[in-house]
Design a protein around this motif. Structure first.
Motif, short mmCIF file in Angstrom:
data_model
loop_
_atom_site.label_atom_id
_atom_site.label_comp_id
_atom_site.label_asym_id
_atom_site.label_seq_id
_atom_site.Cartn_x
_atom_site.Cartn_y
_atom_site.Cartn_z
N TYR A 41 -13.54 -3.50 2.32
CA TYR A 41 -12.46 -3.67 3.29
C TYR A 41 -12.81 -2.97 4.61
O TYR A 41 -12.62 -3.54 5.70
N VAL A 45 -13.17 -4.70 8.28
CA VAL A 45 -12.40 -4.23 9.45
C VAL A 45 -13.38 -3.87 10.59
O VAL A 45 -13.18 -4.25 11.74
N LEU A 85 -12.02 5.41 7.17
CA LEU A 85 -11.39 4.30 6.42
C LEU A 85 -11.77 4.26 4.93
O LEU A 85 -10.88 4.20 4.08
N LEU A 88 -10.04 7.08 3.08
CA LEU A 88 -8.59 6.90 3.05
C LEU A 88 -8.20 5.81 2.05
O LEU A 88 -7.26 5.96 1.27
N LEU A 89 -8.97 4.71 2.05
CA LEU A 89 -8.65 3.60 1.14
C LEU A 89 -8.98 3.94 -0.30
O LEU A 89 -8.36 3.43 -1.22
N TRP A 90 -9.98 4.80 -0.49
CA TRP A 90 -10.37 5.17 -1.86
C TRP A 90 -9.35 6.13 -2.48
O TRP A 90 -9.07 6.09 -3.66
N GLY A 91 -8.79 6.98 -1.66
CA GLY A 91 -7.75 7.89 -2.16
C GLY A 91 -8.32 9.20 -2.67
O GLY A 91 -9.08 9.84 -1.98
N GLY A 92 -7.97 9.56 -3.90
CA GLY A 92 -8.39 10.85 -4.45
C GLY A 92 -7.80 11.99 -3.64
O GLY A 92 -6.60 11.99 -3.36
N PHE A 94 -8.35 12.45 -0.60
CA PHE A 94 -8.38 12.08 0.82
C PHE A 94 -7.03 11.58 1.31
O PHE A 94 -6.67 10.43 1.06
N GLY A 95 -6.31 12.47 2.00
CA GLY A 95 -5.14 12.02 2.75
C GLY A 95 -5.64 11.69 4.15
O GLY A 95 -6.87 11.66 4.37
N ILE A 96 -4.75 11.47 5.09
CA ILE A 96 -5.19 11.11 6.45
C ILE A 96 -5.99 12.26 7.08
O ILE A 96 -7.10 12.04 7.58
#
Lengths: 477, 251
Positions: A41, A45, A85, A88-92, A94-96
């Motif tokens: 993704y 983008v 990106l 952020l999209l993967w998560g874990g 990682f917040g913003i």
């Protein structure tokens, strides 16, 4: 100022990121990892935003200096935004803020991390993390010029905007030649290190990631305990060797490889720099030994690695320096401020400026004794003009000011002074590890979001050598 | 590139971004739905079975106590009903093994329950065991406690797994939402960029062209609107200039 032209160039920078994101996506796809979709993704983008300006804006071959500065600064910021990106999209974890911190830390080759468990990260993300170092190492714009060659004055302006003034002066070559030299040395060193590390028994993927980080003087590792995880003297020696090389002026390395006269052995900066490192290693090793920290051999091994790692702004670790005696930590702080040579991938104040500063002090003392004397400062064969001395002085003052203000703000957020000051020094110098809570085997996860944001600003200021960023505020005037 | 293609490509890219974001969100939401199903099918069923087994065991223990107190009929009935509930729930648990350590745990429950069974299967009322609370505590209650502990372990294993699944669900939900958020932000920036380009490369040149035409003086030789792109606007400017020169030539 032509906004469309700036957007077109930023588009090219985004496409450069898309290229590396695509490789990371392929790795993730082949391994069937959870990071595949986030990376895919992000690639899409980046591709869309990279290609879109190219459809509208025609190619320009002329570029004004102020446009070049805006492109360089915005290029770095946009790259950091694109770089966050996948995290952020993967998560874990990682917040913003964390994703932004990791991305800025990667591109600016700082190597500070918010990750507690690096090894839990999918291979694709680890590759992307290492790639941000490699892209940022020689400068995002220079890298973009490699993938999307420009012609005419635009190439020249971009190279000049990306490289600091002192760096351009030190190369003593045409801007386009500087570009060729940097690329040759950068790619060459990376390939050689991958080869050596693989031969020393490091897995191929780790060898690539660590080579990207070493040559870019970054510091991101694929292991929780950094280089210590491999527990190999050979690997440590190889990494140390390449850290030292990456901290040297690339023009000097090129001259040495091609057998020219102006090589490492004749350069006073390189000589002093290596001497300073040696003295640092000796001092730290002896202090560690005297303090009954460990055996003499181990003291030298750990001292050499840490001094070189911090002195070249790489930031790899083989031990937790937080447990070291105060004097040794002080020496490491000094190396975190001094950093490596101009014309290398390292950040920070740079050794050349320290040397010019010392020469200026000597000149002032002599002028104090002989007020009418005409004294010319020299760095090797290079004459240092008074104007340039002022420039170095202004940079140093600004550097100290940023350290003081950032430390003050971070301390005000409730973080202890040791952690705050060392974190600021480590991020502004693009070194990575500091002391206290952010020591060599620790990380920045526990810091407050506001502190992380200030530190990312410091990283960008340090990487762009401050004047480019500050120049933005004066462009309209 | 032609204007039509430029505008179309702008819209297509925007649509592509939204489709990809939508597609990814669908994939992630499908994963969430699968996880919820797994959560209910796998762990919740086992937790329910464990709870029923625990209740059945308690009743069996009460039944044994009734037998010890000489209530033969009531005791046997209570034990028989509880045993049937226990066996049916044990079967459910045996057919719903989803965790790695679940099988050995169920095997040990079967073994321990068998041992407990053998205690109350033999006559109690009317033997030395009647009113013998020491025998009850040392033999029957001991065996009951052992089975209960294993059933509790089974329940705890499934509860832990359920908690882990729920935590993963939260992560998956975040992953499902993020492409949407990124797409919204990207679409916003993209629209801004698109608007800028349309304005810069379409509207402004047209306005310049109109302005030039309105202020065109008969002595002027050609019209120059500063169009640098090679599209229909450039052709329009060239066509107007061509027309001007033809009119001038015809005079």
């Amino acid at each position: 100022m032509r906004k469309d032209l700036i957007i077109r160039h930023i588009g090219l920078v985004i496409l450069l990121n898309a290229f590396f994101l695509f490789i990371a996506t392929l790795i993730s796809g082949l391994k069937g990892e959870s990071a595949f979709i986030p990376l895919l993704y992000s690639t899409l983008v980046a591709l869309i935003f990279g290609c879109f300006p190219l459809l509208f804006v025609p190619r320009f071959d002329d570029l004004q200096t102020r446009e070049g500065i805006v492109i360089v600064v915005s290029g770095w910021v946009v790259s950091c935004l694109i770089g966050m990106l996948p995290y952020l999209l993967w998560g874990g974890s990682f917040g913003i803020v964390n994703a932004w911190f990791e991305s800025v830390s990667g591109f600016t080759t700082t190597g500070s991390s918010i990750l507690i468990d690096v090894e839990s990260l999918p291979k694709g993300l680890l590759f992307w993390r290492a790639s941000t170092h490699w892209i940022g190492g020689i400068g995002i714009i220079l890298f973009a010029l490699l993938l999307f060659p420009r012609s005419g004055t635009s190439r020249l302006t971009l190279i000049r905007s990306e490289l600091s003034d002192i760096s351009q002066r030190s190369f003593r070559a045409k801007a386009t030649d500087i570009f060729r030299i940097i690329l040759f040395v950068y790619v060459g060193l990376t390939l050689l290190e991958v080869l050596f590390l693989t031969a020393a028994g490091m897995p191929f993927f780790d060898a690539i990631a660590h080579s990207f980080a070493t040559v870019a003087t970054g510091g991101f590792s694929t292991k929780n305990t950094s280089i210590a995880a491999f527990d190999s003297m050979t690997i440590e020696l190889i990494v140390m060797f390449f850290m030292v090389l990456s901290g040297l002026h690339f023009g000097l390395l090129y001259a040495t490889i091609t057998g020219r006269r102006e090589n490492i052995f004749r350069s006073p900066v390189a000589r002093y720099y290596l001497l300073f490192l040696l003295v640092g290693v000796l001092l730290v090793a002896l202090k560690l030994y005297v303090s009954d920290y460990t055996s003499l051999g181990r003291s030298f091994r750990e001292a050499a690695f840490q001094v070189i790692s911090l002195g070249t702004t790489t930031g790899f670790a083989t031990t937790d320096t937080a447990a070291w005696p105060p004097l040794t930590r002080l020496v490491l702080v000094y190396f975190s401020i001094q950093c490596a040579c101009v014309g290398s991938t390292s950040g920070g104040l740079k050794f050349d400026r320290v040397l010019i500063g010392l020469k200026s002090v000597k000149k002032q003392i002599r002028l104090f004794l002989h007020p009418n004397a005409v004294i010319v400062s020299k760095l090797g064969k290079l004459r240092i003009s008074q104007e340039f001395e002022f420039f170095v002085f202004a940079f140093t003052v600004l550097y100290a000011l940023v350290i003081a203000i950032s430390t003050l703000i971070i301390s005000a957020l409730g973080i202890d002074l040791e952690t705050a000051a060392s974190a600021v020094i480590a991020t502004l110098g693009n070194v990575g590890p500091g002391f206290g809570d952010v020591s060599s085997l620790g990380n920045y996860a526990s810091l407050k979001s506001a502190a992380k944001m200030i530190l990312t600003l410091d990283m960008l200021l340090g990487r762009l050598e401050m004047f480019s960023v500050l120049a933005l505020f004066y462009i309209k005037k | 590139m032609k204007l039509r293609l430029k505008i179309l490509s702008g819209f297509l890219l925007l649509v592509a971004m939204l489709i990809v974001a939508g597609g990814l969100s669908i994939i992630e939401f499908s994963k969430i739905s699968r996880s919820v199903r797994d959560l209910l099918d796998d762990n919740y069923q086992s937790i329910q079975a464990s709870q029923s087994m625990l209740e059945a065991l308690e009743r069996e223990d009460s039944g044994v106590l009734l037998l010890v107190h000489g209530n033969w009929n009531q005791g046997r009935n209570t034990i028989a009903r509880a045993d049937s509930v226990f066996q049916s729930n044990l079967r459910k648990a045996r057919h719903n093994i989803t965790e790695t350590n679940e099988r050995p745990l169920i095997d040990s429950i079967i073994k321990q329950y068998g041992r407990f069974n053998r205690i109350w299967e033999k006559p109690i009322a009317g033997t030395f065991k009647e009113e013998n609370l020491t025998w009850y505590y040392q033999t029957s209650h001991q065996a009951f406690s052992t089975v209960k502990h294993s059933v509790n372990q089974l329940m705890s294993l499934n509860q832990k797994s359920m908690y882990q699944e729920a935590t993963d669900l939260r992560e998956k939900a975040k992953r499902a939402i993020m492409p949407g958020i990124v797409a919204i932000l990207s679409a916003f920036i993209f629209s801004f960029l698109f608007n800028f380009f349309i304005n810069h490369y379409l509207i402004s040149p047209l306005e310049r062209l109109i302005g030039q035409l309105e202020n065109f003086r008969p002595d002027s030789l050609r019209l120059e609107a500063g169009i640098k792109t090679r599209d229909e606007l450039k052709r329009l400017q060239d066509a107007i200039n061509d027309l001007i020169s033809r009119i001038k030539f015809s005079k």
